[in-house]
Write an enzyme that holds these catalytic residues in place. Structure first.
Site, mmCIF file in Angstrom:
data_model
loop_
_atom_site.group_PDB
_atom_site.id
_atom_site.type_symbol
_atom_site.label_atom_id
_atom_site.label_comp_id
_atom_site.label_asym_id
_atom_site.label_seq_id
_atom_site.Cartn_x
_atom_site.Cartn_y
_atom_site.Cartn_z
ATOM 1 N N ASP A 117 0.864 -1.165 0.000
ATOM 2 C CA ASP A 117 0.000 0.000 0.000
ATOM 3 C C ASP A 117 0.913 1.231 0.000
ATOM 4 O O ASP A 117 2.097 1.137 0.344
ATOM 5 C CB ASP A 117 -0.895 -0.017 1.237
ATOM 6 C CG ASP A 117 -1.763 1.215 1.336
ATOM 7 O OD1 ASP A 117 -2.449 1.550 0.350
ATOM 8 O OD2 ASP A 117 -1.746 1.868 2.398
ATOM 9 N N ASP B 255 -0.224 5.116 0.689
ATOM 10 C CA ASP B 255 -0.488 6.204 1.627
ATOM 11 C C ASP B 255 -0.469 5.725 3.065
ATOM 12 O O ASP B 255 -1.124 4.739 3.427
ATOM 13 C CB ASP B 255 -1.846 6.842 1.307
ATOM 14 C CG ASP B 255 -1.852 7.452 -0.094
ATOM 15 O OD1 ASP B 255 -0.896 8.170 -0.426
ATOM 16 O OD2 ASP B 255 -2.806 7.194 -0.849
ATOM 17 N N ASP C 26 -1.250 -0.051 6.135
ATOM 18 C CA ASP C 26 -1.531 0.634 7.403
ATOM 19 C C ASP C 26 -3.004 0.622 7.765
ATOM 20 O O ASP C 26 -3.366 0.969 8.887
ATOM 21 C CB ASP C 26 -1.112 2.098 7.300
ATOM 22 C CG ASP C 26 -2.078 2.885 6.417
ATOM 23 O OD1 ASP C 26 -2.855 3.701 6.952
ATOM 24 O OD2 ASP C 26 -2.089 2.662 5.194
#
Length: 222
Positions: free
Chosen positions: A7, A9, A182
């Site tokens: 991922d 961001d 995250d």
């Protein structure tokens, strides 16, 4: 074959490139500042809370791409990458990506943020493959609409399947697969790979990771 997915961001980046792009456009006077900032913040909070309407958000986020000439957009993007994004990439993130590039057969960034913003970020990280939400283009101009399935939540599984099919394989056929994220929004894909890793996770993902005994790491803290 070994697959490694990242991922972007708040995982490889210490921040959100989609949100920061909106703030950058405000600073450049490219959008209506107060109204755009309020909506940008509201969508970001909805994303963090797990209640984002992805199509409503994309109608908002992709609209500026359709209202400015491509040359101007490209110039703004180059400035944005130089002045805002490079400072958002921790050295630990660069080191982790480099290690996997040396070891894995296939490495990709997979992100809900659109490819216009994220393609040069993946390139900055040295990652050849990008799976991202695709802005629709007609005759080289952005329309403000999304093309195909948004790369968000379960859509990441759909888009990953299409990517792997183009590489003549499937997720279930791989020797091993990793996904670093995250966000609890990525739980559908985290549940699909063999080695899910929570990176500086939000509270919901941290709780799930501890429950499942998934590794929890930080790319921001020593």
């Amino acid at each position: 074959m070994k697959l490694v997915l990242f991922d972007l961001d708040n995982t490889l980046l210490a921040g959100d490139s989609d949100y920061e792009w909106g703030q950058f456009l405000i600073a450049k006077g490219a959008v209506d500042g107060p109204d755009y900032e309020a909506k940008n913040k509201a969508f970001y909070e909805a994303y963090k809370a797990g209640g984002l309407d992805i199509y409503a958000f994309l109608a908002f986020a992709l609209h500026p791409l359709a209202t400015h000439p491509r040359a101007q957009l490209d110039a703004w993007r180059a400035e944005y990458i130089e002045t805002r994004v490079r400072t958002m990439i921790p050295q630990a993130a660069r080191d982790l990506v480099r290690r996997h590039l040396d070891e894995a057969d296939l490495v990709a960034v997979i992100t809900a943020t659109n490819s216009f913003i994220t393609a040069p970020i993946a390139q900055e990280l040295g990652v050849e493959h990008l799976i991202a939400t695709e802005p629709e283009q007609v005759d080289g101009r952005f329309t403000g609409k999304v093309a195909g399935t948004p790369c968000f939540r379960e859509g990441k599984i759909v888009r990953l399947g299409q990517f792997l099919e183009a590489h003549d394989t499937r997720l279930d056929d791989l020797d091993t697969s990793w996904f670093y994220s995250d966000s609890h929004n990525d739980l559908p894909l985290l549940e699909k790979v063999r080695y899910p890793v929570a990176v500086d996770p939000d509270p919901l993902l941290r709780a799930r990771a501890l429950e499942r005994a998934w590794p929890v790491i930080s790319l921001r803290q020593p």
